[in-house]
Structure formats: structure tokens, C-alpha cells
Design a protein around this motif. Structure first.
Motif: not given
Ligand code: C2E
Ligand code: CA
Ligand code: CA
Ligand code: CA
Length: 279
Positions: A178-181, A201-203, A235-237
Motif C-alpha cells: 500500500i503506497d503513499d500511506f 509511509i508517504d514522504q 519509509a519513502e523519501g
């Protein structure tokens, strides 16, 4: 005239005329981009916080327009979604990503998985499952090395149908992220109902973790909640050492971001992996 909601209308300004004609130009060019071989996949490494090793990569599409140069997917993916071109483009992405990731393993780069973004329209294509079977077979990519990234807003529209589709896809042996959560509805109820394997987890929550107390609280609770539900957390970004340190403290599983690496061309990605760079 452009409707602004209610009974208010405004006339196009020259600027929006330009926008419109630019969009039409893009749309025309997009129709030829596949056959002209103008797309490329870039790969952004995903690193384990436990081992410091690269464990996979997210495939990110790039379009090199013959005149305009690189065009962001944020610009052309929504257009392709609207006019249906996302279906052949998305299929190309899946095929290319599976082929490349099979290559990493057969060339001894390690057991690296690949994550592919799926658009809403693509997810709702009735024969998506069949297409995936064909792609997995023809590329020789093992399904457990493929992860599909989907966003909340895309799944919630018709939750029951989405759950069925996810289960059908998961039966192939692949993973669902699940993206951009946190940016959409983010109902905890949904998190429990949908058969996800990974939460990204969204940036916007990762940004400035060391100074933003609210982001710290959100990130911390997202991670512990995801772990309770047996989801892996990426975690992204992640851009700074401070953000990384806090994520590690909260036992985040993996990170992705400029701190470790920008998205790389296939050749650069392979060279980066071979160099043995660790977190
Ligand atoms: P996304 O799936 O959320 O992808 C993450 C975006 O964040 C990527 O932008 C990536 O380059 C960027 N990014 C990664 N690390 C950092 C960082 O540390 N700091 C900052 N500021 N940004 C970072 P990109 O490649 O421009 O892609 C934008 C969006 O386009 C993606 O967001 C995704 O929604 C969509 N997209 C990209 N490739 C595909 C594709 O093959 N299919 C579909 N359907 N959508 C795609
Ligand atoms: Ca993504
Ligand atoms: Ca994302
Ligand atoms: Ca840790």
C-alpha cells in the motif's frame, strides 16, 4: 469556459489555452512513445535497516520526449490514465521490470525483488491476472520477487471488488504494497480488511522527522500498527541522516530515498549493487 463550482464561470486566459494545447501535444506524443521506445525504467534501491543491504528496488517510469526531454510521470501518467494508454504502458512496465529483476538474480546481483506501481485503471483491467501470469512465465520472474504498489484512493472506490482482485493477484504468489500511506482515507479499518504485505509511509510524514513532532507521532504509530498487522514497513523519501535515525529507532524495516540513492538507470543500478554500497 471553465466551471469553478456552483454557478461561477470564468473564461480561459491565454495561459490556460497554452496549457490545453500543451496537453494535446503531450497526448499525441504519448500515443507514439511506446512504439518509438521512448520509455525507460529507473530503479530506486530499497535498503534493509537491519542489515544495511539493498533488498529490492522500485521501478519508476521515465519518458524521454524527443523534443521536450524528460517528462515527469506525475505529468503523463494522469493523461495516460484518462485516455486508456496506461494499459499498454503499464503492461510494458510490468514486463520490463520482471525481466530486469530476473536478470539481477541470474546475473548474481543477489535476491533482489522489484516493486511496480499500478494505476487504478490498470488494477481494474479484468484480465490483469492473466496478463501477469503471461509476463511472469515469459520473463521467468519468480512471483515472490514481484511487489505491486497500489494507492489507497484507488482501492477504496469499490472495496469489496478490490479485495477480491487483490486476493486473486496474491494467489499468484506476488506481494502487495500500500503506497503513499497516510495521504488518503487511511482508515485503520481498511488496513485490516485488505490483504497487504507491505506498508509504504508517504514522504510527507518522513520529511523533517527530527523537527516535526506531529510527523514523529504519526510515523511511530503507523509503524507499530503495521507491525501488529504483520506488515513490513518501508519509509519513502528519506533524505537525511536524522530522518533515518528516527526511523531506525521506531524499527522501520526498510527505507528508500535520496539519502541512500536516487532512482538509477538499469545500468547504473546494477553497477551500484555490484559496488556493494551499504547503508
Ligand atoms: P511514487 O510511487 O510515490 O514514487 C516515489 C517518487 O518519489 C518518485 O518520483 C521518486 O523519484 C521520488 N523520490 C524518491 N526518493 C525521494 C526523496 O528522497 N526525496 C524526494 N523529494 N523524492 C523522492 P517519480 O519517479 O517522479 O514518480 C512520481 C510518481 O509517478 C510515482 O510516485 C508514481 O505515483 C508515478 N509513477 C512512476 N512510475 C510509474 C509507473 O511505472 N506506473 C504508474 N502507474 N505510475 C508511476
Ligand atoms: Ca510507488
Ligand atoms: Ca509513494
Ligand atoms: Ca532497528
Amino acid at each position: 469556459v471553465k466551471q469553478q463550482g456552483g454557478n461561477h464561470y470564468s473564461f480561459y486566459t491565454p495561459a490556460s489555452d497554452n496549457e490545453l494545447s500543451e496537453r494535446i501535444d503531450l497526448e499525441v506524443a504519448l500515443r507514439y512513445a511506446l512504439e518509438r521506445d521512448e520509455f525507460q525504467l529507473y530503479y530506486q534501491p530499497q535498503v534493509s535497516l537491519k542489515t544495511g543491504n539493498i533488498v529490492g528496488a522500485e521501478a519508476l517510469i521515465r519518458w524521454k520526449h524527443p523534443q521536450k526531454g524528460m517528462i515527469s510521470p506525475m505529468k503523463f501518467i494522469p493523461i495516460a490514465e484518462e485516455n486508456g494508454l496506461i494499459e499498454p504502458i503499464g503492461e510494458w512496465v510490468l514486463h520490463q521490470a520482471c525481466q530486469d529483476s530476473k536478470g539481477w538474480r541470474s546475473q548474481g546481483l543477489g535476491s533482489l525483488r522489484v516493486a511496480v506501481n499500478l494505476s487504478g485503471r490498470q488494477f481494474r483491467t479484468p484480465n490483469l491476472r492473466q496478463k501477469l501470469v503471461q509476463i511472469l512465465l515469459s520473463t521467468g520472474c519468480e512471483p515472490d520477487y514481484l511487489e505491486l504498489e497500489l494507492t489507497e484512493s484507488l482501492l477504496i472506490r469499490d472495496a469489496e471488488l478490490s479485495i477480491q482482485q487483490l486476493q486473486a493477484l496474491k494467489a499468484l504468489g506476488l506481494k502487495i504494497a500500500i503506497d503513499d500511506f497516510g495521504t488518503g482515507y487511511s482508515s485503520l479499518n481498511y488496513l485490516q480488511k485488505f490483504p497487504f504485505d507491505v506498508l509504504k509511509i508517504d514522504q510527507c510524514f518522513v520529511r523533517n522527522l527530527h523537527t516535526n513532532k506531529i510527523n514523529v507521532a504519526i510515523t511511530k504509530s503507523l509503524i507499530s500498527m503495521a507491525h501488529l498487522l504483520n506488515l513490513k514497513v518501508i519509509a519513502e523519501g528519506v533524505e537525511t541522516q536524522e530522518e533515518l535515525q528516527i526511523l531506525d529507532e521506531f524499527n522501520c524495516d526498510e527505507i528508500q530515498g535520496y539519502l541512500f540513492s536516487r532512482p538509477l538507470s538499469l545500468e547504473d543500478f546494477k553497477a551500484f549493487v555490484k559496488s556493494g554500497t551499504q547503508l
